[in-house]
Structures are given as structure tokens and as C-alpha cells.
Enzyme design. Sequence first.
Site, short mmCIF file in Angstrom:
data_model
loop_
_atom_site.label_atom_id
_atom_site.label_comp_id
_atom_site.label_asym_id
_atom_site.label_seq_id
_atom_site.Cartn_x
_atom_site.Cartn_y
_atom_site.Cartn_z
CE1 TYR A 81 -2.14 3.44 2.35
CE2 TYR A 81 -3.42 2.83 0.42
CZ TYR A 81 -3.12 3.73 1.43
OH TYR A 81 -3.77 4.94 1.50
CE LYS A 113 -2.49 6.94 -1.80
NZ LYS A 113 -3.67 7.28 -2.62
N1 LIG Z 1 -8.70 6.88 5.09
C1 LIG Z 1 -7.55 7.45 5.43
O1 LIG Z 1 -7.19 7.54 6.60
C2 LIG Z 1 -6.66 8.00 4.36
C3 LIG Z 1 -5.53 8.72 4.75
C4 LIG Z 1 -4.68 9.23 3.78
C5 LIG Z 1 -4.98 9.06 2.43
N2 LIG Z 1 -6.07 8.36 2.07
C6 LIG Z 1 -6.34 8.22 0.63
O2 LIG Z 1 -7.61 8.80 0.36
C7 LIG Z 1 -8.22 8.13 -0.75
C8 LIG Z 1 -9.62 7.69 -0.37
O3 LIG Z 1 -9.48 6.84 0.75
P1 LIG Z 1 -10.76 6.38 1.60
O4 LIG Z 1 -10.32 6.20 3.00
O5 LIG Z 1 -11.89 7.28 1.28
O6 LIG Z 1 -11.03 4.93 0.98
P2 LIG Z 1 -12.38 4.26 0.47
O7 LIG Z 1 -12.05 2.84 0.23
O8 LIG Z 1 -13.51 4.60 1.38
O9 LIG Z 1 -12.65 5.01 -0.91
C9 LIG Z 1 -11.96 4.66 -2.07
C10 LIG Z 1 -12.96 4.74 -3.23
O10 LIG Z 1 -12.28 4.39 -4.42
C11 LIG Z 1 -13.09 3.49 -5.16
N3 LIG Z 1 -12.27 2.60 -5.98
C12 LIG Z 1 -11.46 1.60 -5.55
N4 LIG Z 1 -10.92 0.96 -6.60
C13 LIG Z 1 -11.40 1.58 -7.72
C14 LIG Z 1 -11.22 1.38 -9.11
N5 LIG Z 1 -10.46 0.39 -9.58
N6 LIG Z 1 -11.86 2.20 -9.96
C15 LIG Z 1 -12.67 3.19 -9.50
N7 LIG Z 1 -12.90 3.44 -8.21
C16 LIG Z 1 -12.26 2.63 -7.33
C17 LIG Z 1 -13.86 2.68 -4.10
O11 LIG Z 1 -15.02 2.12 -4.64
C18 LIG Z 1 -14.13 3.75 -3.05
O12 LIG Z 1 -15.36 4.39 -3.29
C19 LIG Z 1 -7.30 6.96 -1.11
O13 LIG Z 1 -6.51 7.31 -2.23
C20 LIG Z 1 -6.42 6.80 0.13
O14 LIG Z 1 -5.15 6.28 -0.20
C21 LIG Z 1 -6.93 7.83 2.98
C1 LIG Z 2 -2.72 -2.67 17.27
C2 LIG Z 2 -4.19 -2.41 17.35
C3 LIG Z 2 -4.65 -2.43 18.81
O1 LIG Z 2 -5.55 -1.44 19.10
C4 LIG Z 2 -4.49 -1.06 16.72
C5 LIG Z 2 -4.46 -1.17 15.20
C6 LIG Z 2 -4.71 0.19 14.61
C7 LIG Z 2 -4.56 0.16 13.09
C8 LIG Z 2 -5.75 -0.57 12.47
C9 LIG Z 2 -4.44 1.62 12.58
C10 LIG Z 2 -3.24 2.34 13.26
C11 LIG Z 2 -2.75 3.37 12.23
C12 LIG Z 2 -3.79 3.29 11.11
C13 LIG Z 2 -3.36 3.80 9.74
C14 LIG Z 2 -3.00 5.31 9.79
O2 LIG Z 2 -4.04 6.04 10.42
C15 LIG Z 2 -2.80 5.87 8.44
C16 LIG Z 2 -3.23 5.27 7.31
C17 LIG Z 2 -2.86 5.88 6.00
C18 LIG Z 2 -4.02 5.95 5.02
O3 LIG Z 2 -3.51 6.25 3.73
C19 LIG Z 2 -4.81 4.67 4.95
C20 LIG Z 2 -5.22 4.17 6.34
C21 LIG Z 2 -4.00 4.00 7.29
C22 LIG Z 2 -3.10 2.93 6.73
C23 LIG Z 2 -4.52 3.64 8.72
C24 LIG Z 2 -5.09 2.20 8.76
C25 LIG Z 2 -5.41 1.71 10.19
C26 LIG Z 2 -4.19 1.82 11.09
C27 LIG Z 2 -3.08 0.91 10.61
#
Ligand SMILES: NC(=O)c1ccc[n+]([C@@H]2O[C@H](COP(=O)([O-])OP(=O)(O)OC[C@H]3O[C@@H](n4cnc5c(N)ncnc54)[C@H](O)[C@@H]3O)[C@@H](O)[C@H]2O)c1
Ligand SMILES: C[C@@H](CO)CCC[C@@H](C)[C@H]1CC[C@H]2[C@@H]3[C@H](O)C=C4C[C@@H](O)CC[C@]4(C)[C@H]3CC[C@]12C
EC number: 1.1.1.-
Length: 369
Positions: free
Chosen positions: A159, A163
Site C-alpha cells: 500500500y 501510494k
Molecule cells: N482513510 C484514510 O485515513 C486516508 C488517509 C490518507 C490518504 N487516504 C487516501 O484517500 C483516498 C480515499 O481513501 P478512503 O479512506 O476514502 O477509501 P475508500 O475505500 O472509502 O474510498 C476509495 C474509493 O475508491 C473506489 N475505488 C477503488 N478501486 C477503484 C477502481 N479500480 N476504480 C474506480 N474506483 C475505485 C472505491 O469504490 C471507493 O469508493 C485513497 O486514495 C487513500 O489512499 C486515505
Molecule cells: C494494534 C491495534 C490495537 O488497538 C491497533 C491497530 C490500529 C490500526 C488498524 C491503525 C493504526 C494506524 C492506522 C493507519 C494510519 O491512520 C494511516 C493510514 C494511512 C491511510 O492512507 C490509509 C489508512 C491508514 C493505513 C490507517 C489504517 C489503520 C491503522 C493501521
Amino acid sequence: MADSAQAQKLVYLVTGGCGFLGEHVVRMLLQQEPRLRELRIFDLHLGPWLEELKTGPVQVTAIQGDVTQAHEVAAAVAGAHVVIHTAGLVDVFGRASPETIHEVNVQGTKNVIEACVQTGTQFLVYTSSMEVVGPNIKGHPFYRGNEDTPYEAVHRHPYPSSKARAEQLVLEANGRKVRGGLPLVTCALRPTGIYGEGHQIMRDIYYQGLRLGGRLFRAIPASVEHGRVYVGNVAWMHVLVARELQQRPALMGGQVYFCYDKSPYKSYEDFNMEFLGPCGLRLVGTRPLLPYWLLMFLAALNALLQWLLRPLLLYAPLLNPYTLAMANTTFTVSTNKAQRHFGYEPLFSWEESRTRTIRWMQAMDSSAQ
Ligand SMILES: NC(=O)c1ccc[n+]([C@@H]2O[C@H](COP(=O)([O-])OP(=O)(O)OC[C@H]3O[C@@H](n4cnc5c(N)ncnc54)[C@H](O)[C@@H]3O)[C@@H](O)[C@H]2O)c1
Ligand SMILES: C[C@@H](CO)CCC[C@@H](C)[C@H]1CC[C@H]2[C@@H]3[C@H](O)C=C4C[C@@H](O)CC[C@]4(C)[C@H]3CC[C@]12C
């Protein structure tokens, strides 16, 4: 909703617009972008809630499609002025294969970039991640760092690797000539751990606590800070950066910006308790109840079970070697680059962010009963 029809002239495309972040970006655009004429929402899985958006002055176009399919992306991008690319496979739990993660996150981003170049779309905002920086495989802390803080960004997990590669492709594409001869202007936003309405992991942890009699057991030292940011502020930053990228391409093109707000610096578990506590859960222990070596053993056991069971079923618990390492490594940001470059200020205070998240969880709880 957008107003003043004469100002409405722009077409935006949001990939992943039905995801946790994507939905908030879609709704924020409709509320905060007055120049919007058409909003295209491209996603593998379209949500039923999209129908309610089609009653306003902005044309909302739902497009079911796959970013790994170049022709589908090109058809969706054609005619758009701005693309906000949030679509991605957010998987650190071993649900998808490394190949699939790469196909969606890297090849999918390549397809978006090439579609912009081929069809003449000039502005591209990419949703990157803190993980492009770290935590790295050596477990080095990143304590209240910024976009210029030196840090050995070394990844092995599919992952973060995907990214990082996708972000690199987006930034390298800045300045390429698009159809019509104008330069492509790109930038990348790096959210830390996003929380708020619709956060699936928070939902999973809540139900895990309910299964354990309303208790969660501390596994992470309270001293390990983990950066978190409210989804509404991340969505607002996407809307603002997309607008200002058009006004300041020389300054903002090719830049990365951490997403930040006033959410407090806490451990992952203590931060979650800001919302889980008011929903009736209790975090047991002022320090980890199990020694770290035992947690590592349990995480490794989960990984082994996932591998053994894969032919029969998907076993993907929250605890695995990667998530344990992440949760145990300090990673927080302290920056004002977005404020300096495009005037970003959080739209929601910490108190508002907390209240909105708690209300969502309580509504989720009442609907579950
Ligand atoms: N959730 C977090 O904490 C977090 C933190 C930093 C960055 N991000 C980034 O933000 C973006 C959105 O993350 P999220 O948490 O909303 O995830 P999410 O899984 O809720 O949303 C991702 C969306 O992308 C769509 N998708 C997946 N594969 C696809 C494909 N092949 N074609 C078209 N659509 C597709 C899914 O259907 C979904 O609606 C991602 O790029 C993720 O890397 C998320
Ligand atoms: C060890 C467990 C006992 O409580 C706790 C596990 C927690 C994990 C599930 C999460 C800890 C850190 C999170 C990640 C972080 O917040 C940043 C992220 C980057 C974003 O691009 C996607 C989500 C994630 C990887 C997020 C996922 C959940 C954790 C690993």
C-alpha cells in the site's frame, strides 16, 4: 449548493467519489465551489445517495467505472477542467493482493494522468497519503514534521509503496503539455489518518468493543503520537487546492501538502476514545496490557492464519505486523505550507469535528440496535 448561474462554467471530476473521503469531497464541492457547472462522480461502486444530489443547479453525473481501465477513465475525464483523484485501494489488512493494489493505485493513477494529457484537462489534484513518507520499515518516528523534514522514506508494504509511486508519477507529470498545448498542473495532498462520518475502521473498532462488553484493551503506549485529521477538513483542502491551483500554477504546481487541522496529538487508541467514550466504550489500562513481544506474536499469528485460511475465507483482522508497527510508531505533522501557499484554514474546529463524528457514531449505534 452552488449559486449565480453565470459563474457556473467548470466541470470537475472526482474519482473514488463514493468512498469515505470522496463522498465528503463531492458534497463539499457542491456547497463551496460556485463555478461548478457539472460534477462527475467516477467510482467502481456508485452509492444510492447520489440520486439526492441531482435536484440542485449543478449537473451531477454518476459514472460507474474502473480506474484500471484506461478507456473508461479517458471517457470520464474528457471535457473536465479539474480532476480530483481520490480513487484507490486502501488496504493494509491483506484483503487484496499486492498486484491488485498496484494495479489500482499506480496503473489507475497513470491512466488518470494520461487521460488528462490526451483530453486536455489542465488541473489534477491527487489524494496521496502520509504513508508516502512513513512510518518507514525501520520504525523511525516522525515527530511533528513538515513537508521539508528529512526522513528516510523506505517502504516494503504494497500500500505505501503504491501510494509513493503514484504520487511520484503525479508530481513528475506537472508541466507536461496537454491536448491544446497548455501545461498540466498537478499537486498531491497527504492526509494523515482521516476520521469522521463514514470511517469504516472506527466503525469496526466500535463493534469490536461492543463484542468485548463495552471494553477495549490498550495495546499502544499513550506516548506514541499518531496524526489524525477530520474528513471535512480534508475535503475542504481538496476543494480549495483545486481552486487555487488554477490561480497559482507556478507556485503550487508539482507541490505536496500535508492535510492538517487542530485535531489533538494523541495515540491512535486514545484519539479514538474521544468518540468511542461518549458512545459508551472504555479503554482498559493506562499502559499496554500485553508486552510488545506478545503483541508481535499475535500479529504474526494473524498473518499466518490469513495465509492458511485464504483458500477458504478472507481473514483480515485489524491487528497484523504492519498495523501494529504503524500504530506503535510516532507519526505527526506540524506545518502551515497549505496556509502559506493557498490560504488554507480548517473549516471545522476540533470541537466541531469531534461533535460531528460522535453524532455519526451515535446515529450508527441507534440504527444498529
Ligand atoms: N482513510 C484514510 O485515513 C486516508 C488517509 C490518507 C490518504 N487516504 C487516501 O484517500 C483516498 C480515499 O481513501 P478512503 O479512506 O476514502 O477509501 P475508500 O475505500 O472509502 O474510498 C476509495 C474509493 O475508491 C473506489 N475505488 C477503488 N478501486 C477503484 C477502481 N479500480 N476504480 C474506480 N474506483 C475505485 C472505491 O469504490 C471507493 O469508493 C485513497 O486514495 C487513500 O489512499 C486515505
Ligand atoms: C494494534 C491495534 C490495537 O488497538 C491497533 C491497530 C490500529 C490500526 C488498524 C491503525 C493504526 C494506524 C492506522 C493507519 C494510519 O491512520 C494511516 C493510514 C494511512 C491511510 O492512507 C490509509 C489508512 C491508514 C493505513 C490507517 C489504517 C489503520 C491503522 C493501521
